[in-house]
Design an enzyme around this catalytic site. Structure first.
Site, PDB file in Angstrom:
ATOM      1  N   GLU A  53      30.834  32.565  44.256  1.00 62.47           N
ATOM      2  CA  GLU A  53      29.408  32.557  44.582  1.00 62.47           C
ATOM      3  C   GLU A  53      28.578  33.193  43.480  1.00 62.47           C
ATOM      4  O   GLU A  53      28.970  34.197  42.891  1.00 62.47           O
ATOM      5  CB  GLU A  53      29.176  33.392  45.840  1.00 62.47           C
ATOM      6  CG  GLU A  53      29.761  32.771  47.058  1.00 62.47           C
ATOM      7  CD  GLU A  53      29.583  33.678  48.260  1.00 62.47           C
ATOM      8  OE1 GLU A  53      30.271  33.431  49.244  1.00 62.47           O
ATOM      9  OE2 GLU A  53      28.771  34.608  48.196  1.00 62.47           O
ATOM     10  N   CYS A  63      22.976  37.440  40.855  1.00 61.12           N
ATOM     11  CA  CYS A  63      24.073  38.245  41.400  1.00 61.12           C
ATOM     12  C   CYS A  63      25.353  37.454  41.122  1.00 61.12           C
ATOM     13  O   CYS A  63      25.498  36.329  41.604  1.00 61.12           O
ATOM     14  CB  CYS A  63      23.852  38.435  42.901  1.00 61.12           C
ATOM     15  SG  CYS A  63      25.224  39.295  43.686  1.00 61.12           S
ATOM     16  N   CYS A 116      38.979  39.388  46.623  1.00 66.85           N
ATOM     17  CA  CYS A 116      38.994  40.797  46.224  1.00 66.85           C
ATOM     18  C   CYS A 116      40.176  41.479  46.892  1.00 66.85           C
ATOM     19  O   CYS A 116      40.501  41.189  48.041  1.00 66.85           O
ATOM     20  CB  CYS A 116      37.690  41.482  46.639  1.00 66.85           C
ATOM     21  SG  CYS A 116      37.611  43.220  46.126  1.00 66.85           S
ATOM     22  N   CYS A 138      37.601  45.881  51.965  1.00 65.45           N
ATOM     23  CA  CYS A 138      36.578  46.555  52.783  1.00 65.45           C
ATOM     24  C   CYS A 138      36.408  45.750  54.079  1.00 65.45           C
ATOM     25  O   CYS A 138      36.279  44.522  54.036  1.00 65.45           O
ATOM     26  CB  CYS A 138      35.261  46.659  52.027  1.00 65.45           C
ATOM     27  SG  CYS A 138      35.453  47.530  50.462  1.00 65.45           S
ATOM     28  N   CYS A 167      33.406  43.208  54.709  1.00 65.05           N
ATOM     29  CA  CYS A 167      33.018  42.326  53.601  1.00 65.05           C
ATOM     30  C   CYS A 167      33.762  40.993  53.686  1.00 65.05           C
ATOM     31  O   CYS A 167      34.992  40.962  53.797  1.00 65.05           O
ATOM     32  CB  CYS A 167      33.333  43.030  52.281  1.00 65.05           C
ATOM     33  SG  CYS A 167      33.202  41.948  50.840  1.00 65.05           S
ATOM     34  N   GLU A 195      35.832  42.939  42.673  1.00 67.14           N
ATOM     35  CA  GLU A 195      35.628  44.325  42.244  1.00 67.14           C
ATOM     36  C   GLU A 195      35.641  44.344  40.711  1.00 67.14           C
ATOM     37  O   GLU A 195      36.697  44.198  40.087  1.00 67.14           O
ATOM     38  CB  GLU A 195      36.758  45.206  42.827  1.00 67.14           C
ATOM     39  CG  GLU A 195      36.860  46.586  42.240  1.00 67.14           C
ATOM     40  CD  GLU A 195      35.538  47.336  42.165  1.00 67.14           C
ATOM     41  OE1 GLU A 195      34.784  47.400  43.150  1.00 67.14           O
ATOM     42  OE2 GLU A 195      35.252  47.889  41.077  1.00 67.14           O
ATOM     43  N   SER A 220      28.456  47.123  40.180  1.00 67.89           N
ATOM     44  CA  SER A 220      28.710  47.810  41.447  1.00 67.89           C
ATOM     45  C   SER A 220      30.213  47.913  41.678  1.00 67.89           C
ATOM     46  O   SER A 220      30.931  46.921  41.590  1.00 67.89           O
ATOM     47  CB  SER A 220      28.059  47.020  42.582  1.00 67.89           C
ATOM     48  OG  SER A 220      28.398  47.581  43.830  1.00 67.89           O
ATOM     49  N   SER A 279      29.715  52.093  45.731  1.00 67.33           N
ATOM     50  CA  SER A 279      29.643  51.796  47.165  1.00 67.33           C
ATOM     51  C   SER A 279      30.289  52.939  47.937  1.00 67.33           C
ATOM     52  O   SER A 279      31.501  53.118  47.880  1.00 67.33           O
ATOM     53  CB  SER A 279      30.370  50.482  47.450  1.00 67.33           C
ATOM     54  OG  SER A 279      29.703  49.433  46.785  1.00 67.33           O
ATOM     55  N   HIS A 293      29.233  54.231  51.522  1.00 68.41           N
ATOM     56  CA  HIS A 293      29.333  53.808  52.940  1.00 68.41           C
ATOM     57  C   HIS A 293      29.701  54.893  53.941  1.00 68.41           C
ATOM     58  O   HIS A 293      29.493  54.722  55.142  1.00 68.41           O
ATOM     59  CB  HIS A 293      30.297  52.627  53.132  1.00 68.41           C
ATOM     60  CG  HIS A 293      30.068  51.491  52.201  1.00 68.41           C
ATOM     61  ND1 HIS A 293      28.827  50.954  51.985  1.00 68.41           N
ATOM     62  CD2 HIS A 293      30.922  50.780  51.415  1.00 68.41           C
ATOM     63  CE1 HIS A 293      28.933  49.968  51.103  1.00 68.41           C
ATOM     64  NE2 HIS A 293      30.171  49.849  50.749  1.00 68.41           N
ATOM     65  N   CYS A 301      27.914  39.352  50.491  1.00 71.74           N
ATOM     66  CA  CYS A 301      28.977  39.128  49.535  1.00 71.74           C
ATOM     67  C   CYS A 301      30.109  38.268  50.120  1.00 71.74           C
ATOM     68  O   CYS A 301      30.696  38.604  51.126  1.00 71.74           O
ATOM     69  CB  CYS A 301      29.453  40.520  49.164  1.00 71.74           C
ATOM     70  SG  CYS A 301      30.964  40.633  48.326  1.00 71.74           S
TER      71      CYS A 301
HETATM   72  N1  SAH Z   1      33.148  45.137  44.813  1.00 76.62           N
HETATM   73  C1  SAH Z   1      31.941  45.770  44.439  1.00 76.62           C
HETATM   74  C2  SAH Z   1      30.808  44.807  44.185  1.00 76.62           C
HETATM   75  C3  SAH Z   1      30.667  43.634  45.116  1.00 76.62           C
HETATM   76  S1  SAH Z   1      30.133  44.016  46.750  1.00 76.62           S
HETATM   77  C4  SAH Z   1      31.550  46.822  45.484  1.00 76.62           C
HETATM   78  O1  SAH Z   1      32.137  46.832  46.547  1.00 76.62           O
HETATM   79  O2  SAH Z   1      30.682  47.628  45.179  1.00 76.62           O
HETATM   80  C5  SAH Z   1      28.441  44.498  46.525  1.00 76.62           C
HETATM   81  C6  SAH Z   1      27.898  45.343  47.650  1.00 76.62           C
HETATM   82  O3  SAH Z   1      27.752  44.565  48.839  1.00 76.62           O
HETATM   83  C7  SAH Z   1      28.788  46.535  47.994  1.00 76.62           C
HETATM   84  O4  SAH Z   1      28.028  47.705  48.143  1.00 76.62           O
HETATM   85  C8  SAH Z   1      29.362  46.101  49.327  1.00 76.62           C
HETATM   86  O5  SAH Z   1      29.785  47.190  50.098  1.00 76.62           O
HETATM   87  C9  SAH Z   1      28.221  45.339  49.935  1.00 76.62           C
HETATM   88  N2  SAH Z   1      28.630  44.452  51.032  1.00 76.62           N
HETATM   89  C10 SAH Z   1      29.744  43.740  51.141  1.00 76.62           C
HETATM   90  N3  SAH Z   1      29.764  43.051  52.301  1.00 76.62           N
HETATM   91  C11 SAH Z   1      28.612  43.334  52.936  1.00 76.62           C
HETATM   92  C12 SAH Z   1      28.038  42.936  54.176  1.00 76.62           C
HETATM   93  N4  SAH Z   1      28.674  42.109  54.976  1.00 76.62           N
HETATM   94  N5  SAH Z   1      26.839  43.438  54.515  1.00 76.62           N
HETATM   95  C13 SAH Z   1      26.180  44.285  53.672  1.00 76.62           C
HETATM   96  N6  SAH Z   1      26.662  44.700  52.499  1.00 76.62           N
HETATM   97  C14 SAH Z   1      27.873  44.231  52.127  1.00 76.62           C
HETATM   98 FE1  SF4 Z   2      35.777  43.940  47.366  1.00 80.29          FE
HETATM   99 FE2  SF4 Z   2      33.333  44.972  47.117  1.00 80.29          FE
HETATM  100 FE3  SF4 Z   2      33.940  43.356  49.173  1.00 80.29          FE
HETATM  101 FE4  SF4 Z   2      34.964  45.814  49.058  1.00 80.29          FE
HETATM  102  S1  SF4 Z   2      32.807  45.264  49.252  1.00 80.29           S
HETATM  103  S2  SF4 Z   2      36.091  43.960  49.543  1.00 80.29           S
HETATM  104  S3  SF4 Z   2      35.282  46.048  46.896  1.00 80.29           S
HETATM  105  S4  SF4 Z   2      33.903  42.788  47.028  1.00 80.29           S
END
Ligand code: SAH
Ligand code: SF4
Length: 370
Positions: free
Chosen positions: A97, A110, A117, A121, A124, A188, A219, A242, A244, A362
């Site tokens: 994406e 973006c 990944c 998380c 995500c 990541e 990020s 990140s 959280h 994401c």
């Molecule tokens: N892997 C990296 C960058 C990609 S994710 C990271 O985790 O930082 C970019 C941001 O989107 C991160 O802060 C992640 O926690 C957030 N994110 C992922 N899934 C999400 C969701 N469903 N709702 C809101 N934020 C989300």
């Molecule tokens: Fe990977 Fe970032 Fe999604 Fe976590 S939030 S699973 S590090 S892409």
């Protein structure tokens, strides 16, 4: 010649020059090719696209090189018109994406760093998919080129305003040049360190897309060795971490990678990064109703970040099919912000949940397009 063709988007300007030295062509042609790639955004080696290349150079390119353009598998606009999301196809059939966001006249791409990944998380969509592979530098660069090209194709329309926005708004406002890139798509970035840094160098090149380093934000979920390595780099990127959750146990429940890189080690790495670079870090906090959005949570993160060069980005959760949680209410987000500001002098912003109707979280488009 049965070697795989060279993807020109993989190369820095210097590497392209060296390739021409190896091919025994005058390097002036490498310089010209570079500007066709990144100033003209050419999409092939034809005479129409690259008129000033000599025939022998063109023949060599056709025989041994390629342009790793990523075809669109799916394109969607948010109903407010400010987010356009692309699902792009890679050479091996995988898909990633790339999102074009256009808020208050600011154009941001973006972009993704991996297919899937490995960090898992829980909330995500990309994490829910698991890891497939790293992207090459060229696949990262090609996403920015794609957005730059999409913008160039747009007609500026001064009449458009936020209020009467239509889907055309994504490409309708001037200026139509890509200036900001966030590595916040799938993957990541610090797990794919070398390729990401190579791509950033290519995007940054002042004779090319010329993205200012301070307009590129990386990020990370908190890959401690990567943060420490970044602290020693010359590149003036912005770093977003990140977070959280502000306790080790709370964080490990949302972000499995926290078991490998615990919160105290992460915060030590962040302090080192800010001390060595003199730069502020953005801390991202996905706001999940009833999970990490209470006054107590706000005080815990305030205490953790007090006195550090920090800004908190609060992102209300985009719901995903694999996670049973919802976004915090606006009131909770505002209360969270007030506590950070009034009690801890920690600045914060609440990221607008724009584009939620096109699954702009994401990894969400890739997971619904299967
Ligand atoms: N892997 C990296 C960058 C990609 S994710 C990271 O985790 O930082 C970019 C941001 O989107 C991160 O802060 C992640 O926690 C957030 N994110 C992922 N899934 C999400 C969701 N469903 N709702 C809101 N934020 C989300
Ligand atoms: Fe990977 Fe970032 Fe999604 Fe976590 S939030 S699973 S590090 S892409």
């Amino acid at each position: 010649m049965n070697r795989a063709p060279i993807n020109l988007y993989d190369l820095t300007r210097e590497e392209l020059r060296m390739l021409f030295v190896r091919w025994e062509f005058p390097t002036v042609h490498a310089a010209r090719l570079w500007s066709y790639l990144y100033l003209k955004l050419a999409s092939n080696f034809s005479v129409e696209a690259m008129p000033e290349l000599p025939a022998r150079v063109r023949a060599k390119l056709n025989a041994e090189a390629m342009l790793g353009i990523l075809p669109i598998a799916l394109k969607t606009d948010s109903s407010d018109g400010f987010t356009r999301k692309y699902l792009l196809s890679l050479g091996d059939g995988e898909r990633i994406e790339t999102v074009l966001m256009r808020f208050t006249g600011r154009v941001t791409a973006c972009i993704s760093s991996q297919v899937g990944c490995a960090m898992g998380c829980v909330f995500c969509a990309t994490g829910q998919m698991g890891y497939t592979r790293h992207l090459t530098p060229g696949e990262i660069v090609a996403q920015a080129v794609h957005v730059a090209r999409a913008l160039r194709g747009s007609a500026p329309n001064a009449a458009a305003s936020n209020r009467d926005a239509t889907p055309a708004a994504v490409t309708a406002h001037a200026p139509a040049r890509l200036r900001n890139v966030v590595l916040m798509g799938m993957g990541e970035p610090l797990h794919n360190y070398e390729a990401v840094m190579q791509a950033i160098d290519i995007l940054h090149d002042s004779n090319g897309l010329a993205l200012a380093a301070e307009r590129i934000t990386l990020s990370t979920v908190g890959v401690v060795p990567g943060i420490l390595r970044l602290a020693d780099e010359k590149r003036a990127l912005h770093l977003a971490v990140s977070l959280h959750a502000a306790t080790q146990a709370g964080r490990a429940a949302l972000v499995p990678a926290a078991r490998k890189w615990p919160l105290d080690e992460l915060m030590a790495a962040c302090r080192t990064y800010s001390e060595k670079t003199g730069r502020r870090i953005f801390y991202e906090w996905t706001l999940i109703e009833g999970k990490n959005d209470s006054a107590e949570d706000a005080r815990a993160v305030g205490a953790l970040l007090r006195g550090l060069p920090a800004q908190v980005n609060l992102i209300p959760l985009n719901p995903t099919s694999g996670y049973d949680g919802g976004p915090s209410r606006t009131e909770a987000a505002k209360a969270f912000q007030r506590i950070l500001a009034d009690e801890f002098a920690v600045p914060s912003t609440v990221r607008q949940r724009r584009g939620i109707d096109i699954a702009a979280g994401c990894g969400q488009l890739a997971s619904v397009a299967e």
